[in-house]
Enzyme design. Structure first.
Site, PDB file in Angstrom:
ATOM      1  N   GLU A  57      86.912  42.800  42.431  1.00  0.00           N
ATOM      2  CA  GLU A  57      86.935  41.803  43.512  1.00  0.00           C
ATOM      3  C   GLU A  57      86.672  42.394  44.889  1.00  0.00           C
ATOM      4  O   GLU A  57      85.887  41.856  45.664  1.00  0.00           O
ATOM      5  CB  GLU A  57      88.292  41.088  43.563  1.00  0.00           C
ATOM      6  CG  GLU A  57      88.426  39.960  42.561  1.00  0.00           C
ATOM      7  CD  GLU A  57      88.678  40.457  41.165  1.00  0.00           C
ATOM      8  OE1 GLU A  57      88.942  41.670  41.003  1.00  0.00           O
ATOM      9  OE2 GLU A  57      88.623  39.635  40.232  1.00  0.00           O
TER      10      GLU A  57
ATOM     11  N   HIS B 232      99.065  33.556  38.457  1.00  0.00           N
ATOM     12  CA  HIS B 232      97.833  32.780  38.339  1.00  0.00           C
ATOM     13  C   HIS B 232      97.942  31.387  38.917  1.00  0.00           C
ATOM     14  O   HIS B 232      97.186  30.507  38.542  1.00  0.00           O
ATOM     15  CB  HIS B 232      97.436  32.649  36.853  1.00  0.00           C
ATOM     16  CG  HIS B 232      96.677  33.823  36.319  1.00  0.00           C
ATOM     17  ND1 HIS B 232      97.168  35.100  36.361  1.00  0.00           N
ATOM     18  CD2 HIS B 232      95.451  33.914  35.738  1.00  0.00           C
ATOM     19  CE1 HIS B 232      96.299  35.919  35.818  1.00  0.00           C
ATOM     20  NE2 HIS B 232      95.236  35.236  35.440  1.00  0.00           N
TER      21      HIS B 232
END
Lengths: 408, 333
Positions: free
Chosen positions: B60, B129
């Site tokens: 990322e 998440h």
């Protein structure tokens, strides 16, 4: 040992290295006088690494570096006046006083910065490489970073991506044997840094960073591989910085004998001697290069001192690109009298007064030697402790020559 | 007008902009061959090929940094981060580079990139998440932050974001990808079909209380308003800000000056959240018009639990909003 190029090129290399040396010495001096602030990272001793690299690059290639990059910008052709003005935080600086020493930038000469986060420039280099590849352009990106940066997450991720996408980038590790105060044997399990990207698919080579010709040839090979074979490569250049990590570093982590040993391998002196012995340059020209550097740097200081400070009402400029999509770009929501960023120039009276009052704290009480916080404790010393007893102040560390002495 | 799902509208936005401008390209994990983790890039690789729709490794920080570098090199990347949760890994490149580069280099470089990411909870995905980090990004100067809740807004804002020269954090919601809505047909040619940043939408008019809802909570706010009208005879004005930076504060303040009461609904954590910021702004700038303290309805101050019951208890629902709205009415002087 590689052959010397022609006299004109040799003079150019020598002149540029001399200019960077003089600039860095003067920058250190100006820092001691509190004219330059923040963190100042000097590249004295690393001139051959810098100039060897830029001399192998073409105008259309991109250069991106770490935070020790005054020399990198100057080597690419940025006017030393503007770099000095940036160190002084003035309007005529390369970044208008917004970036400082760690964030020099020159779009025109494709010097893409100057970054304070260690290793943070590596993904940016991958992106620049991607943009050339995507557009079908010839430009190569040279990405310079230190031995410390080779341990960051940025390194591994970027090596993998560059190898996978065959990005036209030359990754150059400027191994000056220390990541701030930690010697390379103590921070890297693999001390042959040229091997560090093999596992990711990028082979590496090594070059002597004190030899400007060797660096030049090694960089040229890396640029060729990137441009002609779509092959990113890693080049470890072993060099040495004779000053501390930054201007406030007392260098307790290395012996003065070691510093002295490397001084004898001074890249500028050894190159000058070689050119003279090979009859490519005369003593006269060596002297000329040094005198030219003196003059240019003196002019740079004069220019920087004469450049004005940025006006307070320009604080919000360039924060956003004002386009059709956004009608306004920033709001100063601090109380009292919150107002829109684009109205900063006509900011309400209270806001203007407060900005001036804040800016007044920036005035130096007197010109003189800046205390070295690493030697004399932090700025809190001398203040009354509000909680519990006074903190114990340890022994003063041994005075080390490199940071205490200021060459005049 | 066509009825599209949010994911289709977002995909169309990108396809149209990619046809229009050669420099626009998409990168992210599983955006190409897999057709997108949430299918928001479905079909793009078939139309535009591998050069313009690129799968990346799981990196990322470097995906975003590469996007920044490519933007500095003259391209217009649309980066997809699989979720807001993983964007934490890229915070350095977002805050210290994307947001700062135009400013710290005094306008010599610009970063015309979009970083798209869905957030939010409700599917038992657990603590790592289910984040909602709108508040984190709206804090950073130099970024634009979008939070569309309808397919039409999603498409129009994404097109505008891609054409804009500033770095845009484009926050979507995993639960909204399937929602349907009317979306104006076809490409705009040049000019129309874009939404300007800093323009909120008044979803429902009313005179009794202002309710501001972010992302999925904009829908929850509308449901709460319906309930308030039916069961309590309270007419709420519902505002969907659509962008958090710049924020259309004027529309919100106009509404509060009319209703004299405000409730802010968000899915994220309460401390330092969107509501905390907005409540302060309203109090500072419309104090004389308030008849009661501004109420905030937020996600619970806890890591999102996996258990279905616990999770649903931790997320705001219309009951919470109704209660908060009624509280402002009881607080009337």
């Amino acid at each position: 040992m590689a052959d010397l190029p022609d006299a004109a090129t040799c003079y150019e290399l020598l002149a540029r290295m001399s200019l960077i040396r003089r600039f860095e010495e003067e920058a250190g001096r100006q820092y001691q006088r509190a004219k330059a602030g923040g963190f100042l990272h000097l590249a004295i001793g690393e001139e051959a690494t810098i100039v060897g690299t830029t001399s192998a690059m073409r105008e259309e290639d991109f250069l991106i570096g770490s935070y020790r990059t005054h020399g990198h910008a100057i080597a690419r052709g940025t006017d030393p006046k503007r770099v000095m003005a940036e160190l002084f935080g003035r309007v005529d600086g390369t970044s208008g006083g917004r970036g400082g020493s760690m964030h020099i930038f020159d779009a025109e000469r494709r010097f893409m910065g100057g970054y304070g986060i260690v290793g943070g420039n590596l993904p940016l280099a991958a992106g620049l490489g991607l943009s050339s590849q995507y557009k079908g352009e010839d430009a190569v990106t040279v990405c310079m970073f230190g031995d410390g940066a080779s341990n960051t997450g940025n390194f591994g991720e970027t090596m993998n991506l560059a190898a996978l996408w065959k990005l036209p980038v030359l990754f150059l590790v400027e191994n000056n044997l220390y990541g701030m105060g930690t010697a390379v044997e103590r921070h890297s399990a693999q001390t042959d840094l040229s091997k560090k990207a093999e596992g990711y698919g990028i082979p590496g080579t090594r070059a002597d960073g004190m030899d400007v010709i060797e660096v030049r040839e090694a960089v040229a090979a890396g640029i060729r591989a990137a441009r002609e074979e779509d092959r990113p490569t890693l080049l470890e250049v072993v060099t040495y910085r004779s000053r501390g990590h930054s201007a406030a570093d007392p260098e307790v982590y290395r012996e003065p004998e070691e510093v002295e040993e490397w001084r004898e391998k001074d890249p500028i002196e050894t190159f000058a001697r070689r050119c003279v012995e090979a009859d490519v340059l005369g003593e006269r020209e060596v002297e000329q290069a040094r005198e030219a550097a003196e003059r240019e740097v003196a002019a740079a200081v004069e220019f920087a001192e004469a450049s004005p400070e940025p006006a307070l009402d320009t604080m919000y400029e360039n924060l956003y690109a004002v386009t059709d999509s956004i009608g306004w770009y920033a709001v100063d929501e601090r109380s009292p009298e919150p107002h829109r960023g684009e109205h900063e120039a006509e900011m309400p009276e209270a806001a203007r007064e407060l900005a001036e009052a804040g800016a007044a704290y920036a005035e130096q009480p007197q010109e003189g030697r800046r205390p070295n916080p690493a030697q004399s404790g932090d700025a809190q010393d001398g203040l009354e402790s509000r909680v519990g007893s006074e903190p114990e102040v340890g022994d003063e560390p041994e005075e080390v020559e490199a940071s205490e002495e200021v060459e005049d | 007008m066509a009825e599209l799902r949010m994911r289709e509208a977002l995909r169309d936005a990108r396809a149209e902009e990619m046809r229009r401008d050669e420099g626009v390209f998409v990168i992210g994990e599983d955006v190409a061959v897999f057709q997108g983790a949430f299918k928001v890039t479905e079909g793009l690789i078939d139309e535009f090929g591998e050069r313009r729709v690129r799968d990346t490794p799981i990196s990322e920080n470097t995906i975003v940094g590469t996007g920044v570098g490519a933007a500095m090199g003259g391209l217009r990347p649309v980066v997809e981060l699989m979720t807001v949760n993983f964007s934490l890994l890229a915070l350095d490149q977002i805050v210290n580079h994307a947001a700062a580069i135009p400013y710290m280099f005094n306008g010599q470089a610009k970063v015309p990139m979009v970083i798209r990411m869905p957030g939010g909870g409700g599917h038992q995905l657990g603590p790592t998440h289910s984040h909602s980090f709108e508040a984190l990004y709206l804090q950073v100067p130099g970024l634009l932050v979008a939070c569309p809740s309808t397919p039409a807004d999603g498409k129009a804002l994404l097109k505008a974001a891609i054409r804009d020269d500033n770095p845009v954090i484009f926050i979507e919601h995993e639960s909204l990808y399937g929602t349907r809505g009317e979306v104006p047909e076809g490409d705009d040619g040049d000019g129309g079909g874009l939404l300007r940043f800093g323009e909120a939408a008044v979803r429902r008019e009313g005179g009794d209380v202002t309710i501001v809802g972010v992302l999925k909570m904009a829908q929850v706010a509308e449901q709460a308003a319906a309930k308030l009208a039916e069961e309590h005879g309270v007419e709420a004005e519902v505002i969907d800000p659509r962008t958090l930076r710049p924020l259309d504060l004027d529309t919100i303040l106009d509404s509060v000056r009319k209703t004299n009461r405000a409730v802010i609904v968000e899915e994220g954590w309460p401390h330092g959240g969107v509501g905390a910021n907005l409540a302060t702004l309203i109090t500072e700038q419309a104090f004389d018009h308030l008849d009661a303290p501004v109420q905030r309805v937020t996600g619970a101050d806890v890591h999102m639990p996996y258990s279905k019951r616990l999770e649903q208890a931790a997320i705001p629902h219309e009951e919470h909003v109704v209660k908060a709205a009624l509280a402002t009415l009881e607080g009337a002087i």
